[in-house]
Design an enzyme around this catalytic site. Structure first.
Site, mmCIF file in Angstrom:
data_model
loop_
_atom_site.group_PDB
_atom_site.id
_atom_site.type_symbol
_atom_site.label_atom_id
_atom_site.label_comp_id
_atom_site.label_asym_id
_atom_site.label_seq_id
_atom_site.Cartn_x
_atom_site.Cartn_y
_atom_site.Cartn_z
ATOM 1 N N ASP A 83 0.801 -1.223 0.000
ATOM 2 C CA ASP A 83 0.000 0.000 0.000
ATOM 3 C C ASP A 83 0.833 1.272 0.000
ATOM 4 O OD1 ASP A 83 0.702 -0.993 2.556
ATOM 5 O OD2 ASP A 83 -0.796 0.229 3.562
ATOM 6 N N GLU A 150 -0.410 -2.493 5.048
ATOM 7 C CA GLU A 150 0.491 -2.515 6.196
ATOM 8 C C GLU A 150 0.345 -1.256 7.035
ATOM 9 O OE1 GLU A 150 3.823 -1.421 8.605
ATOM 10 O OE2 GLU A 150 3.347 -0.433 6.702
ATOM 11 N N GLU A 151 0.043 -0.134 6.380
ATOM 12 C CA GLU A 151 -0.056 1.133 7.107
ATOM 13 C C GLU A 151 -1.208 1.150 8.103
ATOM 14 O OE1 GLU A 151 2.115 3.427 7.075
ATOM 15 O OE2 GLU A 151 3.319 2.933 5.317
#
Length: 435
Positions: A83, A150-151
């Site tokens: 992402d 992941e963020e």
């Protein structure tokens, strides 16, 4: 000294690098927000199928998992995140992102690969291509995980989507992150390697009115400002110098016009910590300060404090980390592999895979910045003393790893780390669990 098996796994990589650079530039120019990585997932899935991998799409939303079974042997999980971030790119690169997207709250935002996840995807695609082309040089099963979001913590979404039952159970989980260190270097440490992260959404309630008559209102903007300033004392006055914590207010929104005092203000707060005790103390202090400032301001309603996006401390298995660092030193040169002096305050959800599987995991960082920007090639000093002002860090609108040699180093590092488990003639570590 590079192990013979790794040398054979790397055969043909120089010829592959121009194509990988083209993939990287394409991904960089077309970033996607968390859980919106549809185009990226399509690119990944298509390339994996072309390499001969068994591919599953839509895992945990937009995740892609590739499996390459190559005889009896250990199972190695290799992970990359996909992402981008809501950041407007200012690098001026010919392949800079001009993308925009609608975020989860309905706002149109610019999008950029400001954390280097495009590098991670490219490097893992290079490693999967090398493994597919050199099946005679290794034995076992490789599981390539291209993780969404992941963020905002996408790894748990993949686990909740049946990851443990749908794919071969790994003996070890390996992952890496590009960093604002000189390209060509890599570093990690056994034990805690990255901090825990907790994000909070705080809504403060006031009583709105005309900007010319503040005495008839309870101003949530002033309340929010007081909260922001008081929060700075948690680290400076409530956390011991030998302990590590970070408290950041990354977002503050209130009002629509300069002469209208609004009813509410919203803050988004991020907290980093390296031990459970510090984490509990900081979270309690944030709660106390927010409520106390609201009370001191005469707020008509208690504030709302809503947690979201919580990541645990990323912990590297001691024995597996020693194995990986030895392999990286052999591949990159011992002078280019260093031990991090402490736990980094950045956070990751990569450790969720190893924890859920009950197996060792190792996470390392590799440099992506132009070495010419550094007065001396000493990554340990960077961690200790901080970055030069000329080197943009992750999440900066100017963050742009140099493709050469970063991509080649990233592919080499993934294959070097996996080789002790996958290459039969090399000494193998003990499996992480009973098969």
């Amino acid at each position: 000294m590079t192990a013979p098996s790794l040398t054979r796994l790397l055969t043909g990589l120089p010829d592959r690098l121009p194509g990988l650079r083209a993939v990287y530039e394409d991904l960089h120019a077309h970033p996607e927000l968390s859980f919106q990585e549809f185009r990226t997932a399509g690119v990944v899935a298509g390339l994996l199928r072309g390499q001969g991998w068994q591919v599953t799409e839509g895992v945990g939303g937009t995740g892609v998992v590739g499996v390459l079974a190559n005889g009896a042997g250990p199972v190695v999980l290799l992970r990359a995140d996909m992402d981008g971030l809501p950041v407007r790119e200012l690098t001026g690169l010919p392949y800079a992102s001009r993308a925009t997207a609608v975020d989860a709250e309905g706002h149109e935002v610019p999008v950029m690969h400001a954390c280097g996840h495009d590098v991670h995807v490219t490097c893992l695609l290079g490693a999967t291509a090398q493994l597919a082309a050199a099946r005679g040089e290794w034995r076992g099963t490789a599981v390539a995980v291209f993780q969404p979001a992941e963020e905002v913590g996408g790894a748990p979404a993949m686990i909740e989507d049946g990851f443990l039952d749908r794919f071969p159970r790994a003996d070890v989980c390996l992952g890496q992150h590009v960093a604002p260190a000189p390209a060509g270097f890599a570093g990690t440490r056994p034990g805690p390697v990255m901090a825990a992260s907790d994000s909070l959404r705080v809504r403060l309630f006031g009583r709105g009115g005309h900007g010319s008559m503040p005495e008839s209102t309870v101003d949530p903007v002033v309340m929010a400002a007081a909260v922001v300033m008081r929060l700075q004392t948690i680290v400076s006055r409530e956390t011991a110098a030998a302990q590590t914590a970070v408290v950041t207010v990354g977002s503050l929104h209130a009002g629509t016009k300069e002469n209208i005092i609004p009813d509410t203000a919203e803050l988004r707060i991020n907290i980093r910590s390296t031990t459970p005790a510090v984490r509990d103390r900081v979270l309690a202090a944030v709660d106390r300060i927010v409520r106390a400032e609201a009370a001191a301001s005469g707020a008509p309603k208690d504030p709302e404090i809503t947690p979201f996006n919580s990541f645990p401390v990323t912990v590297n298995d001691v024995e597996a980390t020693h194995t990986v660092m030895t392999a990286l030193a052999g591949a990159l040169g011992p002078e280019r592999v260093f031990t991090l002096p402490g736990t980094l305050t950045g956070s990751e959800d990569f450790g969720v895979f190893g924890t859920a599987l009950g197996v060792p995991s190792v996470f390392w960082h590799f440099g992506g910045a132009d070495p010419a920007l550094f007065r001396e090639a000493d990554p340990e000093a960077l961690v200790r003393d901080g970055l030069p002002a000329t080197v943009p860090a992750n999440h900066s609108p100017y963050f742009a790893p140099v493709p050469d040699p970063t991509i080649g180093v990233g592919v080499t590092a993934l294959l070097a780390a996996a080789a002790p488990w996958l290459c039969p003639e090399d000494p193998r570590p003990t499996a992480g669990h009973e098969r």
